[in-house]
Design an enzyme around this catalytic site. Structure first.
Site, mmCIF file in Angstrom:
data_model
loop_
_atom_site.group_PDB
_atom_site.id
_atom_site.type_symbol
_atom_site.label_atom_id
_atom_site.label_comp_id
_atom_site.label_asym_id
_atom_site.label_seq_id
_atom_site.Cartn_x
_atom_site.Cartn_y
_atom_site.Cartn_z
ATOM 1 N N GLY A 27 32.028 44.059 34.902
ATOM 2 C CA GLY A 27 32.898 44.963 35.660
ATOM 3 C C GLY A 27 32.501 44.998 37.120
ATOM 4 O O GLY A 27 31.998 44.014 37.679
ATOM 5 N N CYS A 28 32.699 46.126 37.758
ATOM 6 C CA CYS A 28 32.436 46.278 39.185
ATOM 7 C C CYS A 28 30.958 46.077 39.505
ATOM 8 O O CYS A 28 30.094 46.729 38.918
ATOM 9 C CB CYS A 28 32.870 47.662 39.641
ATOM 10 N N PHE A 29 30.665 45.177 40.452
ATOM 11 C CA PHE A 29 29.252 44.932 40.741
ATOM 12 C C PHE A 29 28.565 46.104 41.417
ATOM 13 O O PHE A 29 27.343 46.218 41.388
ATOM 14 C CB PHE A 29 29.004 43.627 41.506
#
Length: 234
Positions: A66-68
């Site tokens: 997902g979002c880093f």
């Protein structure tokens, strides 16, 4: 007339929530957005490269989940991890930018490079952190972030790492009674993300996405694995 006003208010509220919770997909990517970030935190974005290299005693591992922004903060809270760097991996183009990877056409996923001390935390434990800090059954995304650029991937660098990943993935699938979405891929190359993405959660704690998605995800992980946390992360 009254009904039209109520409907308009409901539409406006839905739109506001959509913008709030789809935040990682709306991360700053334009030159204007980047300039605003540079003005807010110039020390965080002066360099185009923030390359961190492991010492002889350290090792690296690579994860996409997902979002880093979220994943970087999770791993940096783990004892034995010196640094987590946001970037892109798993794709087929060279030197991808955020704008390019966000289209989903480069094949890259938002990923993190984890630099750690194997004497303090093992690769096996880092895989436990990985599966324990995500929804392992969600395909092509995590939470509100949807698309192949947010898909889950664990990268292995040797057969020993692959065996650990495969065993843990199979055990988790059996426990859940459904498939685990994470891809298992040999590591190829990691492209470091733009400087303004690094340490984003620390630099921008009041960002709506950070407040409503990233920090709650981090706190759920902390509650689940208190024994793995750095002393200042409790």
């Amino acid at each position: 007339m009254k009904n039209r006003i109520i409907i308009a208010a409901l539409i406006a509220g839905t739109l506001a929530l959509s913008l709030l919770f789809n935040g990682c997909a709306n991360k700053p990517g334009t030159a204007k957005d980047k300039a605003q970030l540079e003005a807010q935190a110039p020390e965080a974005v002066q360099a185009d490269s923030l390359t961190y290299e492991p010492t002889q005693e350290e090792a690296t591992a690579y994860f996409a989940s997902g979002c880093f922004w979220c994943v970087e903060a999770i791993y940096e809270s783990v004892e034995g991890v010196r640094e987590a760097v946001s970037g892109y991996a798993g794709g087929h183009t060279k030197n991808p930018t955020y704008e390019e990877s966000n289209t989903g056409r480069t094949g890259h996923a938002e990923a993190v490079k984890v630099i750690y001390d194997p004497a303090k935390v093992s690769f096996s434990q880092l895989v436990d952190v990985y599966f324990g800090s995500q929804d392992p059954t969600q395909v092509n995304g995590q939470g509100p972030d949807r698309g192949s650029q947010y898909r889950s991937i664990i990268f292995y660098q040797n057969e020993a790492e692959k065996e650990i990943i495969d065993q843990k993935k199979a055990a988790l699938a059996e426990k859940l009674g459904e498939p685990v979405a994470a891809e298992v891929k040999p590591f190829d190359v990691f492209w470091e993300a733009e400087a303004y993405h690094q340490n984003y959660e620390v630099q921008h704690p009041d960002n709506p996405y950070i407040q409503n998605v990233s920090i709650p995800r981090l706190n759920r992980f902390k509650a689940k694995f208190p024994e793995l946390l750095k002393a200042n992360s409790h």
